[in-house]
Scaffold this motif. Sequence first.
Motif, PDB file in Angstrom:
ATOM      1  N   ILE A  34      17.429  -3.162 -23.422  1.00 29.75           N
ATOM      2  CA  ILE A  34      16.830  -4.198 -24.255  1.00 29.75           C
ATOM      3  C   ILE A  34      16.512  -3.611 -25.620  1.00 29.75           C
ATOM      4  N   THR A  35      16.932  -4.318 -26.655  1.00 30.36           N
ATOM      5  CA  THR A  35      16.542  -3.982 -28.019  1.00 30.36           C
ATOM      6  C   THR A  35      15.736  -5.163 -28.538  1.00 30.36           C
ATOM      7  N   ILE A  36      14.500  -4.898 -28.917  1.00 29.78           N
ATOM      8  CA  ILE A  36      13.631  -5.970 -29.389  1.00 29.78           C
ATOM      9  C   ILE A  36      13.179  -5.681 -30.810  1.00 29.78           C
ATOM     10  N   LYS A  37      13.288  -6.711 -31.650  1.00 27.15           N
ATOM     11  CA  LYS A  37      12.802  -6.646 -33.025  1.00 27.15           C
ATOM     12  C   LYS A  37      11.769  -7.745 -33.180  1.00 27.15           C
ATOM     13  N   THR A  38      10.640  -7.420 -33.763  1.00 31.23           N
ATOM     14  CA  THR A  38       9.587  -8.391 -33.991  1.00 31.23           C
ATOM     15  C   THR A  38       9.143  -8.312 -35.449  1.00 31.23           C
ATOM     16  N   LEU A  39       9.030  -9.472 -36.062  1.00 34.00           N
ATOM     17  CA  LEU A  39       8.455  -9.582 -37.395  1.00 34.00           C
ATOM     18  C   LEU A  39       7.135 -10.314 -37.253  1.00 34.00           C
ATOM     19  N   GLN A  40       6.072  -9.744 -37.812  1.00 32.45           N
ATOM     20  CA  GLN A  40       4.747 -10.353 -37.759  1.00 32.45           C
ATOM     21  C   GLN A  40       4.229 -10.505 -39.177  1.00 32.45           C
ATOM     22  N   GLN A  41       3.851 -11.717 -39.534  1.00 36.16           N
ATOM     23  CA  GLN A  41       3.220 -11.939 -40.827  1.00 36.16           C
ATOM     24  C   GLN A  41       1.787 -12.373 -40.564  1.00 36.16           C
ATOM     25  N   GLN A  42       0.848 -11.478 -40.917  1.00 41.76           N
ATOM     26  CA  GLN A  42      -0.573 -11.718 -40.703  1.00 41.76           C
ATOM     27  C   GLN A  42      -1.330 -11.327 -41.961  1.00 41.76           C
ATOM     28  N   ASP A  43      -2.235 -12.181 -42.385  1.00 43.64           N
ATOM     29  CA  ASP A  43      -3.079 -11.904 -43.558  1.00 43.64           C
ATOM     30  C   ASP A  43      -2.265 -11.445 -44.765  1.00 43.64           C
ATOM     31  N   GLY A  44      -1.115 -12.070 -44.986  1.00 43.68           N
ATOM     32  CA  GLY A  44      -0.289 -11.739 -46.138  1.00 43.68           C
ATOM     33  C   GLY A  44       0.515 -10.464 -46.013  1.00 43.68           C
ATOM     34  N   GLN A  45       0.446  -9.789 -44.876  1.00 50.57           N
ATOM     35  CA  GLN A  45       1.202  -8.553 -44.670  1.00 50.57           C
ATOM     36  C   GLN A  45       2.307  -8.785 -43.646  1.00 50.57           C
ATOM     37  N   LEU A  46       3.473  -8.212 -43.910  1.00 49.41           N
ATOM     38  CA  LEU A  46       4.609  -8.311 -43.013  1.00 49.41           C
ATOM     39  C   LEU A  46       4.772  -6.994 -42.263  1.00 49.41           C
ATOM     40  N   ASN A  47       4.745  -7.063 -40.944  1.00 48.10           N
ATOM     41  CA  ASN A  47       4.941  -5.879 -40.103  1.00 48.10           C
ATOM     42  C   ASN A  47       6.224  -6.042 -39.318  1.00 48.10           C
ATOM     43  N   LYS A  48       7.029  -4.976 -39.305  1.00 52.91           N
ATOM     44  CA  LYS A  48       8.289  -4.982 -38.559  1.00 52.91           C
ATOM     45  C   LYS A  48       8.195  -3.981 -37.425  1.00 52.91           C
ATOM     46  N   TYR A  49       8.743  -4.367 -36.287  1.00 53.83           N
ATOM     47  CA  TYR A  49       8.679  -3.535 -35.093  1.00 53.83           C
ATOM     48  C   TYR A  49      10.048  -3.586 -34.441  1.00 53.83           C
ATOM     49  N   GLN A  50      10.607  -2.451 -34.084  1.00 58.66           N
ATOM     50  CA  GLN A  50      11.859  -2.413 -33.342  1.00 58.66           C
ATOM     51  C   GLN A  50      11.786  -1.291 -32.328  1.00 58.66           C
ATOM     52  N   GLN A  51      12.211  -1.609 -31.102  1.00 62.66           N
ATOM     53  CA  GLN A  51      12.184  -0.604 -30.055  1.00 62.66           C
ATOM     54  C   GLN A  51      13.212  -0.939 -28.980  1.00 62.66           C
ATOM     55  N   GLU A  52      13.642   0.082 -28.273  1.00 62.56           N
ATOM     56  CA  GLU A  52      14.562  -0.105 -27.155  1.00 62.56           C
ATOM     57  C   GLU A  52      13.848   0.229 -25.857  1.00 62.56           C
ATOM     58  N   PHE A  53      14.190  -0.520 -24.814  1.00 66.58           N
ATOM     59  CA  PHE A  53      13.595  -0.325 -23.498  1.00 66.58           C
ATOM     60  C   PHE A  53      14.676  -0.420 -22.435  1.00 66.58           C
ATOM     61  N   SER A  54      14.421   0.228 -21.326  1.00 67.22           N
ATOM     62  CA  SER A  54      15.195  -0.011 -20.111  1.00 67.22           C
ATOM     63  C   SER A  54      14.460  -1.103 -19.365  1.00 67.22           C
ATOM     64  N   GLY A  55      15.200  -2.109 -18.939  1.00 73.60           N
ATOM     65  CA  GLY A  55      14.552  -3.228 -18.269  1.00 73.60           C
ATOM     66  C   GLY A  55      15.405  -3.774 -17.154  1.00 73.60           C
ATOM     67  N   ARG A  56      15.078  -4.974 -16.724  1.00 75.82           N
ATOM     68  CA  ARG A  56      15.769  -5.635 -15.631  1.00 75.82           C
ATOM     69  C   ARG A  56      16.045  -7.084 -15.985  1.00 75.82           C
ATOM     70  N   LEU A  57      17.198  -7.568 -15.544  1.00 68.63           N
ATOM     71  CA  LEU A  57      17.583  -8.965 -15.646  1.00 68.63           C
ATOM     72  C   LEU A  57      17.695  -9.497 -14.231  1.00 68.63           C
ATOM     73  N   ALA A  58      17.015 -10.597 -13.955  1.00 66.86           N
ATOM     74  CA  ALA A  58      17.057 -11.188 -12.611  1.00 66.86           C
ATOM     75  C   ALA A  58      17.180 -12.695 -12.726  1.00 66.86           C
ATOM     76  N   LYS A  59      17.870 -13.279 -11.763  1.00 63.15           N
ATOM     77  CA  LYS A  59      17.979 -14.744 -11.669  1.00 63.15           C
ATOM     78  C   LYS A  59      17.287 -15.158 -10.380  1.00 63.15           C
ATOM     79  N   VAL A  60      16.347 -16.095 -10.512  1.00 63.97           N
ATOM     80  CA  VAL A  60      15.642 -16.642  -9.364  1.00 63.97           C
ATOM     81  C   VAL A  60      15.746 -18.163  -9.491  1.00 63.97           C
ATOM     82  N   LYS A  61      16.494 -18.766  -8.589  1.00 63.73           N
ATOM     83  CA  LYS A  61      16.809 -20.206  -8.662  1.00 63.73           C
ATOM     84  C   LYS A  61      17.463 -20.473 -10.010  1.00 63.73           C
TER      85      LYS A  61
END
Length: 144
Positions: free
Chosen positions: A17-44
Amino acid sequence: MKGTSKLTVTNGKPIKITIKTLQQQDGQLNKYQQEFSGRLAKVKENTYLRYEEDQNLTVTFKVDEKGIWLTRNGSQMKLRLYFDEAKHYETNYQTPFGAIKLTCQTQKVLFEEENAKGQLAVDYQLFSGEELLGEYKIRLQFEA
């Protein structure tokens, strides 16, 4: 989450998983990017993407026919948001200092998946009462 008690971080198909997040709070823009090992599952008819940000925080995206649930469970906090362009979602953010009532207003929801590869995109705003706390954009890509 109701109905997911059998789903853990070790169930399902392993994905990157590669996740990028942009957060704009109180006039400031914060960028976050990180990679994780995760799981994909289907239930119904539901699809789950789950990963651990650290030993004390598990993140789950549940995609159903109407929208996307985001659950962040940790030893000190719990947050559950629902992203649906047609609705505002009210929730309580559980912190060590007590619960904070939040309202989530979604602007964009996208989920595509084929053969354990895909993407998820959500744009939303969080409010506490009438006060805008921030604007957020999540861009998540995954593959087996």
